[in-house]
Design an enzyme around this catalytic site. Structure first.
Site, short mmCIF file in Angstrom:
data_model
loop_
_atom_site.label_atom_id
_atom_site.label_comp_id
_atom_site.label_asym_id
_atom_site.label_seq_id
_atom_site.Cartn_x
_atom_site.Cartn_y
_atom_site.Cartn_z
N HIS A 179 0.84 -1.21 0.00
CA HIS A 179 0.00 0.00 0.00
C HIS A 179 0.88 1.26 0.00
CE1 HIS A 179 -3.96 -1.83 0.62
NE2 HIS A 179 -3.40 -2.66 1.48
N ASP B 29 -7.16 -2.93 -1.27
CA ASP B 29 -8.11 -3.70 -0.45
C ASP B 29 -9.48 -3.47 -1.07
OD1 ASP B 29 -6.06 -4.31 1.32
OD2 ASP B 29 -6.56 -2.71 2.72
N GLU C 97 -5.67 -12.47 3.90
CA GLU C 97 -6.75 -11.46 3.82
C GLU C 97 -7.44 -11.58 2.46
OE1 GLU C 97 -4.75 -7.68 4.41
OE2 GLU C 97 -4.60 -7.99 6.56
N HIS D 130 -7.17 -8.31 0.14
CA HIS D 130 -5.90 -7.63 -0.17
C HIS D 130 -5.20 -8.26 -1.38
CE1 HIS D 130 -2.00 -5.57 1.12
NE2 HIS D 130 -1.56 -6.52 0.30
C1 LIG Z 1 -4.42 -3.48 7.37
C2 LIG Z 1 -4.85 -4.34 6.19
N1 LIG Z 1 -5.94 -3.72 5.53
C3 LIG Z 1 -3.69 -4.54 5.24
O1 LIG Z 1 -3.62 -3.89 4.23
N2 LIG Z 1 -2.78 -5.46 5.60
C4 LIG Z 1 -1.60 -5.72 4.81
C5 LIG Z 1 -0.84 -6.90 5.34
C6 LIG Z 1 -0.68 -4.50 4.78
O2 LIG Z 1 -0.61 -3.76 5.78
O3 LIG Z 1 0.04 -4.35 3.78
ZN LIG Z 2 -4.34 -4.32 2.18
#
Ligand SMILES: C[C@@H](N)C(=O)N[C@H](C)C(=O)O
Ligand SMILES: [Zn+2]
EC number: 3.4.13.22
Length: 243
Positions: free
Chosen positions: A151, A158, A216, A219
């Site tokens: 991100h 997401d 997740e 993601h």
């Molecule tokens: C916090 C969650 N939405 C997320 O994006 N998790 C992944 C592992 C990240 O932080 O890159």
């Molecule tokens: Zn994510």
């Protein structure tokens, strides 16, 4: 005389203000730099990188994908931190150009089947990942700041699928940011309809070059094939045109 004392007091106050303000900035920088990752936090450095390689451009998604739904959770208090993590009003989000183009292809393909995308998050400034990590030190669910998140590089998104007729999200078995086993891609003790919905998201995203995160279902990330830098640039600054 009284005028002179007042002037000196004002100068002293001004100097104190500059000192503490500057100190605050340094404290913030030290904070995000303590994990040892190189972080681009100034706009001109980012602009220079885009001029050298246009694939590094952070594309604003509402402009490219106006039909996509947006529920930017970290711009609201409706998230696992229970507070706004992005400066209000943050309505726009970004991905690097190749990831944004691939997402457009995903949206198009789902559209032909009566579905569309809903985005919960895409680009996330690095300092927000640091805050997440301070609460949830679990690499299955939050990126370790010593590596940085996809991100932070504008490479991860997401998201979920909505039914275009009803506007409702498809049932994915858990909500967004449900940090339990039942959110894992490999978790199969779920109703057949849920597994089918997750499969639709996964196969369509993979077809267009994204990789799912095992822990997740929401993601997905784009390959970091150009060593895309970790950014800590505010959303509003990224919207400024590159001259
Ligand atoms: C916090 C969650 N939405 C997320 O994006 N998790 C992944 C592992 C990240 O932080 O890159
Ligand atoms: Zn994510």
């Amino acid at each position: 005389m009284i005028y002179k004392i007042a002037l000196q007091r004002n100068i002293l106050l001004l100097l104190m203000l500059i000192f503490f303000h500057h100190g605050g900035l340094i404290a913030q920088e030290t904070d995000i730099k303590r994990y040892g990752v190189a972080v681009i936090d100034n706009l001109s450095a980012y602009h220079a990188q885009v001029k050298a390689d246009s694939s590094k451009k952070m594309v604003e998604l509402r402009t490219l994908l106006p039909a996509v739904r947006y529920d930017l959770r970290y711009a609201t208090a409706n998230n696992f931190m229970h507070r706004r993590m992005y400066i209000p009003p943050t309505r726009h989000t970004f991905l690097r150009a190749p990831a944004a183009q691939a997402l457009a292809a995903v949206q198009k393909e789902l559209g032909m089947q009566g579905y569309g995308l809903k985005i919960f998050d895409a680009y996330r400034p690095y300092s927000v990942t640091v805050s997440f990590w301070e609460l949830v030190k679990d690499e299955r669910y939050v990126a370790n700041p010593s590596k940085g998140s996809g991100h932070n590089r504008g490479l991860a998104v997401d998201l979920t699928i909505v039914d275009l007729k009803t506007g409702q999200e498809l049932d994915m078995g858990t909500g967004f940011d449900n940090f339990t086993d039942s959110a894992h891609q490999g978790f199969s003790s779920l109703p057949a309809a849920v597994l089918k919905n997750r499969e639709l998201l996964k196969t369509t995203m993979q077809k267009h070059g994204f990789t799912p995160l095992e822990t997740e279902w929401w993601h997905y990330y784009w390959p970091n094939d150009k060593n895309y830098e970790v950014l800590d640039i505010p959303f509003a600054a990224l919207r400024k045109p590159i001259k």
